[in-house]
Motif scaffolding. Structure first.
Motif, PDB file in Angstrom:
ATOM      1  N   CYS A 100      -0.525  -8.771   2.023  1.00 26.14           N
ATOM      2  CA  CYS A 100      -0.824  -9.586   3.654  1.00 26.14           C
ATOM      3  C   CYS A 100      -2.341  -9.765   3.693  1.00 26.14           C
ATOM      4  O   CYS A 100      -2.671 -11.213   3.915  1.00 26.14           O
ATOM      5  N   TYR A 101      -3.234  -8.742   3.709  1.00 30.84           N
ATOM      6  CA  TYR A 101      -4.577  -9.062   4.195  1.00 30.84           C
ATOM      7  C   TYR A 101      -5.695  -9.093   3.366  1.00 30.84           C
ATOM      8  O   TYR A 101      -7.055  -8.441   3.455  1.00 30.84           O
ATOM      9  N   LEU A 115      -9.279 -10.613   3.153  1.00 25.26           N
ATOM     10  CA  LEU A 115     -10.095 -10.833   4.237  1.00 25.26           C
ATOM     11  C   LEU A 115     -10.659  -9.471   4.313  1.00 25.26           C
ATOM     12  O   LEU A 115     -11.588  -9.377   5.267  1.00 25.26           O
ATOM     13  N   LYS A 126      -6.206  -2.260  10.826  1.00 19.96           N
ATOM     14  CA  LYS A 126      -6.081  -3.220  12.005  1.00 19.96           C
ATOM     15  C   LYS A 126      -5.819  -4.235  11.629  1.00 19.96           C
ATOM     16  O   LYS A 126      -5.733  -4.585  13.278  1.00 19.96           O
ATOM     17  N   TYR A 127      -6.059  -4.806  10.622  1.00 23.99           N
ATOM     18  CA  TYR A 127      -5.477  -6.584  11.355  1.00 23.99           C
ATOM     19  C   TYR A 127      -4.002  -6.223  11.545  1.00 23.99           C
ATOM     20  O   TYR A 127      -3.389  -6.957  11.812  1.00 23.99           O
ATOM     21  N   ASP A 128      -3.087  -5.512  11.126  1.00 28.57           N
ATOM     22  CA  ASP A 128      -1.615  -5.852  11.014  1.00 28.57           C
ATOM     23  C   ASP A 128      -1.975  -5.009  12.472  1.00 28.57           C
ATOM     24  O   ASP A 128      -0.675  -6.021  13.105  1.00 28.57           O
ATOM     25  N   ASN A 177      -3.202  -5.915  14.933  1.00 25.47           N
ATOM     26  CA  ASN A 177      -4.025  -6.754  16.127  1.00 25.47           C
ATOM     27  C   ASN A 177      -2.507  -8.804  15.272  1.00 25.47           C
ATOM     28  O   ASN A 177      -2.412  -9.231  16.277  1.00 25.47           O
ATOM     29  N   LEU A 178      -2.635  -8.745  13.829  1.00 26.89           N
ATOM     30  CA  LEU A 178      -2.309 -10.034  13.627  1.00 26.89           C
ATOM     31  C   LEU A 178      -0.504 -10.202  13.373  1.00 26.89           C
ATOM     32  O   LEU A 178       0.401 -10.953  13.258  1.00 26.89           O
ATOM     33  N   ASN A 179       0.089  -8.739  13.182  1.00 26.90           N
ATOM     34  CA  ASN A 179       1.923  -8.036  12.561  1.00 26.90           C
ATOM     35  C   ASN A 179       2.717  -8.947  12.602  1.00 26.90           C
ATOM     36  O   ASN A 179       3.477  -9.431  12.545  1.00 26.90           O
ATOM     37  N   LEU A 180       2.123  -8.956  11.321  1.00 25.13           N
ATOM     38  CA  LEU A 180       2.886 -10.187   9.830  1.00 25.13           C
ATOM     39  C   LEU A 180       3.156  -9.134   9.162  1.00 25.13           C
ATOM     40  O   LEU A 180       4.453 -10.562   8.258  1.00 25.13           O
ATOM     41  N   LYS A 235       6.757  -9.563  11.587  1.00 25.54           N
ATOM     42  CA  LYS A 235       7.014 -10.715  12.026  1.00 25.54           C
ATOM     43  C   LYS A 235       7.786 -11.490  10.492  1.00 25.54           C
ATOM     44  O   LYS A 235       8.808 -11.911  10.421  1.00 25.54           O
ATOM     45  N   ASP A 236       7.564 -11.005   8.502  1.00 27.03           N
ATOM     46  CA  ASP A 236       7.760 -10.940   8.069  1.00 27.03           C
ATOM     47  C   ASP A 236       9.784 -10.661   7.778  1.00 27.03           C
ATOM     48  O   ASP A 236      10.036 -11.291   7.473  1.00 27.03           O
TER      49      ASP A 236
END
Length: 113
Positions: free
Chosen positions: A13-14, A17, A63-65, A67-70, A73-74
């Motif tokens: 997912c990230y 980045l 940390k990315y997850d 903040n973004l919680n993708l 959501k998926d």
């Protein structure tokens, strides 16, 4: 093993980045199953540096997850799509207006997320 799968999902997912070196290190660890010594030799760093890089990558991806919680959501979208598929399957047994309305609402909800 559960942590390994989560880290793989986070990387999928990230991963873009992360820096190129971090990506390479994590790919070797996750997809090629390289040891810390093999990663260290390939990247021309110490074994401890390879361990630290993997650990920092995991923290960064978490940390990315956060903040973004993708990932969540998926997962929610996948469940909604499975529900839609189940509703469509139930329509094969006969035409039901309530089921069609339910499908329409679920699709609209997915489009709004």
């Amino acid at each position: 093993m559960d942590n390994f799968l989560r880290l793989s999902a986070l990387f999928d997912c990230y991963g873009s980045l992360l820096t190129g070196k971090q990506q390479k290190c994590l790919k070797m660890h996750l997809y090629q199953d390289w040891s810390l010594s093999e990663i260290a030799a390939c990247l021309h760093i110490s074994r401890q540096a390879a361990y630290d890089m993997l650990h920092r990558c995991e923290i960064t991806l978490e940390k990315y997850d956060a903040n973004l919680n993708l990932l969540q959501k998926d997962k929610t979208r996948q469940k909604a799509l499975l529900d839609i598929a189940a509703d469509i399957n139930s329509l094969r047994n006969g035409f039901q207006v309530n089921r069609l309305n339910s499908i329409e609402n679920k699709i609209k909800a997915l489009l709004n997320t």
